[in-house]
Write a protein that holds these residues in place. Structure first.
Motif, PDB file in Angstrom:
ATOM      1  N   LYS A  50      88.125  64.762 -40.265  1.00 26.91           N
ATOM      2  CA  LYS A  50      87.210  65.534 -41.099  1.00 26.91           C
ATOM      3  C   LYS A  50      86.596  64.617 -42.154  1.00 26.91           C
ATOM      4  O   LYS A  50      87.139  63.545 -42.458  1.00 26.91           O
ATOM      5  CB  LYS A  50      87.920  66.712 -41.766  1.00 26.91           C
ATOM      6  CG  LYS A  50      89.080  66.333 -42.676  1.00 26.91           C
ATOM      7  CD  LYS A  50      89.785  67.570 -43.217  1.00 26.91           C
ATOM      8  CE  LYS A  50      90.971  67.184 -44.098  1.00 26.91           C
ATOM      9  NZ  LYS A  50      91.668  68.371 -44.647  1.00 26.91           N
ATOM     10  N   ASN A  51      85.436  65.029 -42.674  1.00 21.51           N
ATOM     11  CA  ASN A  51      84.772  64.291 -43.762  1.00 21.51           C
ATOM     12  C   ASN A  51      84.663  62.803 -43.461  1.00 21.51           C
ATOM     13  O   ASN A  51      84.974  61.954 -44.288  1.00 21.51           O
ATOM     14  CB  ASN A  51      85.528  64.485 -45.087  1.00 21.51           C
ATOM     15  CG  ASN A  51      85.765  65.944 -45.423  1.00 21.51           C
ATOM     16  OD1 ASN A  51      84.849  66.753 -45.327  1.00 21.51           O
ATOM     17  ND2 ASN A  51      86.973  66.288 -45.783  1.00 21.51           N
ATOM     18  N   ASP A 107      90.629  61.448 -42.688  1.00 18.55           N
ATOM     19  CA  ASP A 107      89.878  62.180 -43.709  1.00 18.55           C
ATOM     20  C   ASP A 107      89.229  61.140 -44.611  1.00 18.55           C
ATOM     21  O   ASP A 107      89.876  60.197 -45.050  1.00 18.55           O
ATOM     22  CB  ASP A 107      90.826  63.076 -44.513  1.00 18.55           C
ATOM     23  CG  ASP A 107      90.097  63.935 -45.543  1.00 18.55           C
ATOM     24  OD1 ASP A 107      88.850  63.938 -45.559  1.00 18.55           O
ATOM     25  OD2 ASP A 107      90.786  64.609 -46.341  1.00 18.55           O
TER      26      ASP A 107
END
Length: 338
Positions: free
Chosen positions: A296-297, A312
């Protein structure tokens, strides 16, 4: 109308990602920074763009593949591409003068290390427009000082005392860019140097002193790509804007098995997801394989394989093989971690 794009810098703050790829060609949400910048500017100008001049650095780094991609970009916008070289890193003013043959008529000058969301309402009564963004820490930026008519009367670099909170973002419009050319020629001929370089600001200051009227234009969003952290943040913000605009972001031929995608995400061609959880705010370039991984991100470039990871706030380059447990990473091209 012309667009002049100085992009000769090596992007040292974004290393290792810029060791093999010039910073303006780093992809954000699947498209290189310079492509997004030039395309967005051309969309909001109120007249056709007939020429785009790109100022590149060393041909050994900015090679024929770079030139080819920029010519394709100009052709997509129905404009002529002009390619110039800045052989020495002698500053912003020097870079612009490397494109001297293109410095005539109305022009936008845009430095290729930032992205924007804006409406370009050009004040045709002014001689020039400098785009700015209101910021919380003006002491960290170059800012403009305005008079009672809201005209720019001074440029101040990183003011120690408060002058203004309107930061210069590196995008300018000139009703006749040949006037700037004349003043920058004076700067070069008289060896006017600041910070060891020839600066565009010294040409602008001479224009203001001669009575030329400069006004501000404000952008809705200003997104930097200076280092890994802000580039990942910019990728997140751009994905949000593109989703709002309902642009297609995920290749329809995506191969996935027991995987989950949490939007917004960009996923390019030929990507394979196997037991993966992707998103939100993730860009994955063409030809990647993501297996037994949650991410994610993060921003992943092309032809990279990632296994057994929980990522992340990561940025991973092209042709990487990554198999591991680290979470927040920045890995350059052709790296292997197993």
């Amino acid at each position: 109308m012309k667009i002049i794009v100085p992009m000769a810098g090596r992007g040292s703050r974004l290393r290792p990602h810029t060791l093999t790829v010039p910073k303006p060609l780093i992809p954000i949400a699947g498209k290189p920074i310079v492509h997004r910048l030039v395309t967005d500017i051309s969309k909001v100008l109120d007249e056709p763009v007939d020429e785009i001049a790109f100022i590149l650095g060393d041909p050994a780094f900015f090679g024929e593949d770079v030139v080819g991609s920029l010519k394709e970009l100009a052709a997509e916008l129905n404009a002529k591409a002009s390619i110039y070289r800045q052989d020495q890193p002698l500053g912003t003013g020097h870079a612009i003068m490397c494109a001297a043959d293109s410095l005539s008529g109305p022009a936008v000058i845009a430095y290729a290390d930032t992205l924007i969301k804006a409406n370009f309402n050009l004040d045709k009564n002014a001689d020039a427009v400098i785009w700015v963004k209101q910021v919380d820490q003006p002491e960290a930026y170059g800012v403009v000082k305005l008079n009672e008519k809201k005209e720019i009367v001074e440029l101040i670099e990183k003011p120690e005392e408060f002058v203004s909170d309107l930061a210069v973002i590196g995008i300018y419009y000139y009703k006749d860019v040949e006037v700037l050319k004349k003043e920058l020629q004076y700067v070069l001929e008289n060896n006017i140097i600041n910070g060891g370089e020839y600066q565009i600001n010294d040409g602008i200051k001479r224009m203001i002193q001669s009575g030329k009227v400069f006004v501000t234009g404000e952008v809705d969003e200003w997104m930097d790509c200076g280092n890994k952290a802000v580039t990942v943040e910019t990728n997140t913000r751009m994905l949000g804007f593109l989703e709002q605009d309902q642009e297609p972001l995920i290749d329809p031929d995506l191969i996935q098995d027991e995987s989950e995608i949490i939007k917004p995400c960009y996923i390019g061609k030929g990507v394979v997801l196997n037991n993966a959880k992707v998103g939100p705010n993730v860009s994955i370039g063409d030809g990647c394989v993501i297996e037994n991984t949650s991410i994610k991100n993060s921003l992943v470039q092309t032809n990279t394989t990632i296994k057994n990871a929980k990522l992340d706030n990561a940025m991973i380059g092209n042709n990487v093989q990554y198999d591991g447990e680290f979470t927040t990473v920045s890995i350059g091209d052709y790296s292997v971690l197993k």
